[in-house]
Design a protein around this motif. Structure first.
Motif, short mmCIF file in Angstrom:
data_model
loop_
_atom_site.label_atom_id
_atom_site.label_comp_id
_atom_site.label_asym_id
_atom_site.label_seq_id
_atom_site.Cartn_x
_atom_site.Cartn_y
_atom_site.Cartn_z
N THR A 1 -60.36 -17.14 16.21
CA THR A 1 -61.23 -16.38 15.82
C THR A 1 -60.65 -14.98 15.08
N LEU A 2 -61.07 -14.63 14.03
CA LEU A 2 -60.63 -13.41 13.28
C LEU A 2 -61.87 -12.43 13.56
N TYR A 3 -61.72 -11.18 14.03
CA TYR A 3 -62.68 -10.25 14.34
C TYR A 3 -62.27 -9.09 13.54
N VAL A 4 -63.25 -8.40 12.83
CA VAL A 4 -63.31 -7.35 12.05
C VAL A 4 -64.31 -6.26 12.57
N ILE A 5 -63.64 -5.34 13.45
CA ILE A 5 -64.47 -4.36 14.13
C ILE A 5 -64.40 -3.02 13.50
N THR A 6 -65.59 -2.44 12.73
CA THR A 6 -65.63 -1.18 12.20
C THR A 6 -67.19 -0.95 11.83
N ARG B 1 -60.23 -19.92 9.84
CA ARG B 1 -60.70 -19.19 11.07
C ARG B 1 -62.02 -18.84 11.00
N ASP B 2 -62.74 -18.99 12.12
CA ASP B 2 -63.96 -18.26 12.31
C ASP B 2 -64.04 -16.80 11.96
N VAL B 3 -64.86 -16.20 11.12
CA VAL B 3 -64.80 -14.54 10.81
C VAL B 3 -65.85 -13.97 11.87
#
Length: 111
Positions: free
Chosen positions: A5-10, A30-32
Motif C-alpha cells: 500500500t502507498l500511504y500519503v500522510i498529511t 498499489r492501493d493508495v
C-alpha cells in the motif's frame, strides 16, 4: 506482481496533490491511502513493501523503518515564518522549495 500500500500522510490537500504529481504514476498497481493522521492501527497493519510519504515525527519514522516500510519525508525548506502551520497552495509548495527525501536509516538514542 503485487505491491504494498502507498500511504500519503498529511493534513494538507495541496501537499497530497504535490506528492501525487511528483510520483507521476509510480503508484500504479498499489492501493493508495490518504490520511491526515497516522494511527496506531495503521502502523500495526503496515508491512514490508508498503510505502509512506509524509511529514512524521522521528519516533514514528523509526517504527516504520524497523517494519521494513519505505519512508519518504516531505521537506519544505523555504516556508516563511508567517505561513508556517497554515494551508499552502500547490503553487506555494513548489515556490517554497518542496522536496522529497528518502529516509533509510535514523541513528538516535534516548537519553
Amino acid at each position: 506482481m503485487s505491491y504494498g500500500t502507498l500511504y500519503v500522510i498529511t493534513r494538507h490537500q495541496s501537499t497530497v496533490d504535490w506528492i501525487m504529481a511528483k510520483l507521476n504514476g509510480r503508484g500504479v498497481g498499489r492501493d493508495v491511502f490518504v490520511t491526515g493522521d497516522l494511527s496506531e492501527e495503521m502502523i500495526l497493519r503496515m508491512r514490508k513493501g508498503d510505502v509512506v510519504y509524509g511529514i512524521l515525527p522521528i519516533h514514528l519514522i523509526k517504527r516504520l523503518l524497523r517494519k521494513g516500510v519505505e519512508y519518504y519525508h516531505v521537506v519544505l525548506p523555504n516556508v516563511p515564518y508567517e505561513l508556517r502551520g497554515k494551508e499552502l497552495t500547490l503553487k506555494q509548495v513548489k515556490e517554497f522549495g518542496g522536496q522529497i527525501w528518502k529516509i533509510e536509516d535514523i541513528k538516535s538514542f534516548k537519553l
